[in-house]
Design an enzyme around this catalytic site. Sequence first.
Site, short mmCIF file in Angstrom:
data_model
loop_
_atom_site.label_atom_id
_atom_site.label_comp_id
_atom_site.label_asym_id
_atom_site.label_seq_id
_atom_site.Cartn_x
_atom_site.Cartn_y
_atom_site.Cartn_z
N ARG A 21 -2.89 1.93 15.16
CA ARG A 21 -1.36 1.76 15.61
C ARG A 21 -1.04 2.38 16.92
NH1 ARG A 21 4.10 2.22 11.85
NH2 ARG A 21 3.34 4.38 11.58
N ASP A 47 8.28 10.38 8.25
CA ASP A 47 7.85 10.43 9.45
C ASP A 47 8.95 10.08 10.58
OD1 ASP A 47 8.42 7.50 9.03
OD2 ASP A 47 6.35 7.05 9.11
#
Length: 520
Positions: free
Chosen positions: A151, A434
Site C-alpha cells: 500500500r 493508526d
Amino acid sequence: MEGAAVTEILSEQAVAFVTDLNRRFRPRRNELLAQRAARRAEIAAGASLGFRPETAHIRDGDWTVPPAPADLTDRRVEITGPTERKMTINALNSGAKVWLADLEDANTPHWANVVDGQQNLHDAIRRTVRLETPAKTYELGGGPYPTIVMRPRGWHLDERHLPVDGEPAVGALVDFGLYFFHNAAELLARGSGPYFYLPKMESYREAELWNDVFTYAQETLGIPVGTIRATVLIETIPAAFEMDEILYALRPHMSGLNAGRWDYLFSIIKYFRDNPGMVLPDRAAVTMTAPFMRAYTELLVSTCHRRGAFAMGGMAAFIPSRRDPQVNEVALAKVREDKEREAGDGFDGSWVAHPDLVPVCREIFDRVLGERPNQVDVTRDEVSVTAEQLLDVAATGGAVTEAGLRSNVSVGLQYLEAWLRGNGAVAIFNLMEDAATAEISRSQVWQWLHNDVRLDDGTPITADLVTRIEDEELAKIRETAGEQAWAEARFDDARKLFERVALADDFADFLTTAAYDAID
C-alpha cells in the site's frame, strides 16, 4: 537507514524512473486534488452528494474485471502492518494468505522509514530478510508465505526528500515507483506479481490516473500490461458513490475493493464537518451495524461480486493481550463477532492487525468458504442501496459523552507523539491505532467543538474543556511513563499538533500533512 539500503534502493536508475513518473503524472495529480477541494466546497455550500448521473451507463453496463492471478484468488485472511523489519518477518510467518505491506497509515513518512521499508520489501520478496537483536533473532520459517500487496501513500501526500524540478515528489509515485522498479520482474519470476492496495481516492478520475500510471510503468520496464493488480480501499464517502466507476477505471488491473471502515468514518466527519445534522456520537458507539455502515458494506459486496471482483472486509481494531487473559477474551470475542458478520455478508476475506488473530479470522472464513477460495459467486442480488441510506448518519444510536471526548483527546495525543517518533501503528487502550483511527479521534473533537455539541450531561464542548482534559490526560501519561521516559518523549510537540488539527478554526484535511514538517 543503512548506507547499503540507500545505495541499492535509491540507485540512479530507480530515481530516474521515479522522476519520470512525477514529470508525467504530477500535474494531473495536482489537478485532481484541486477538484477534491472544489467538490467539498460545493457540498459545504449545500450541494448534494450522490451517484453521478453522467456515469449511469457504467453502473448499468454488463462488464466484469479480469480473473485474478493464482496467488490472489484466496484472500480469506490478510494481515496488515508497517514495513519495518520485525513486522515484515512476523507477517510473512503469520500464516495469513496476504500481507498488506503498509507504507501508508500504519507507517510514518520519516525518510528512514520510506527507504528502509523498500529495502525490507526487497529482501522479503527474495526471502533474505532477517533481523538480529540482543534479545532475539527474527528469521523466516518454512512457509508457505503470504502474497505481498503493498500500500503506497495516498495522492495527497508529498515527498520532499526526492524533489523533482524543484518541487516535492508525489509520495504515492515514490512508493509505487521504487517498489515496482526493484521488484516487478523478480515477483514475476517467483510466480507472483506486483500487487497494490490503493488508498484515499475520492473519485473514479483518481482511479483513472492510477490506471495510466500502471500502464506506463509496465510498458516502460517491459512488464506485460495487466500484470499489476490493484485492490482499492473504499474509505471516503465520495468514493462510496463511485464503486462501479472505480472498478471500471482500473479494469485492466483490478482485483477488488476493500471496506476501509476507519478512514470512511473520518471522511464522513471531514466531508460534513460543518453540517450539524451529520454529527456522529462517541467513536466507540459507531459500530459496523450502524445503518449507514451496513449500507456501505452491503453495497460494496454486491458491487464487487457483480463485477467478478473481490470484496475485502476491514480491520477490527481490537488486539489480543498475551499478559491479560480478560483483555484477550474480550478482544477475541469482538474480532470473532466482526469476522462472522463479514463472512456471512459475503466478503471474500478480511483484515487482522496481529498474528494471534490470524487463526480466528481463518477459522471463520474456512467455515463459510469450505473448499472454495472465495465467495464471489454470492452476488447479493437482493441488495439495493440508496444515497439516502449511505448518508443516514442520524439513525446512528449513541451519545457524545465525557468518556468519549476524553478518549479522543488521549488517543490523539498518544498517537501523535508516537507518530512524531516514527511509529505509525500504536497499541492504545487495547486497540491498534493508526493514522485513520487517530483521524477519527481528532476530527470528532473538531466537529463537536465547531457545531456547539453538548455532552450527554449538558456540558458544552469548548476549547477550554478540551485543554483541561489535555492537562489531565497528559498528567496520567506522565505518571505512568515515569520521568525519564517522559523527558525523552515528544508530548509537547504532540500537544501543539493536536491543538492545530483539533481546535483551530480551519480544518486540516489530514493530520499527516500537518505533521510532515515536524519530522526528518
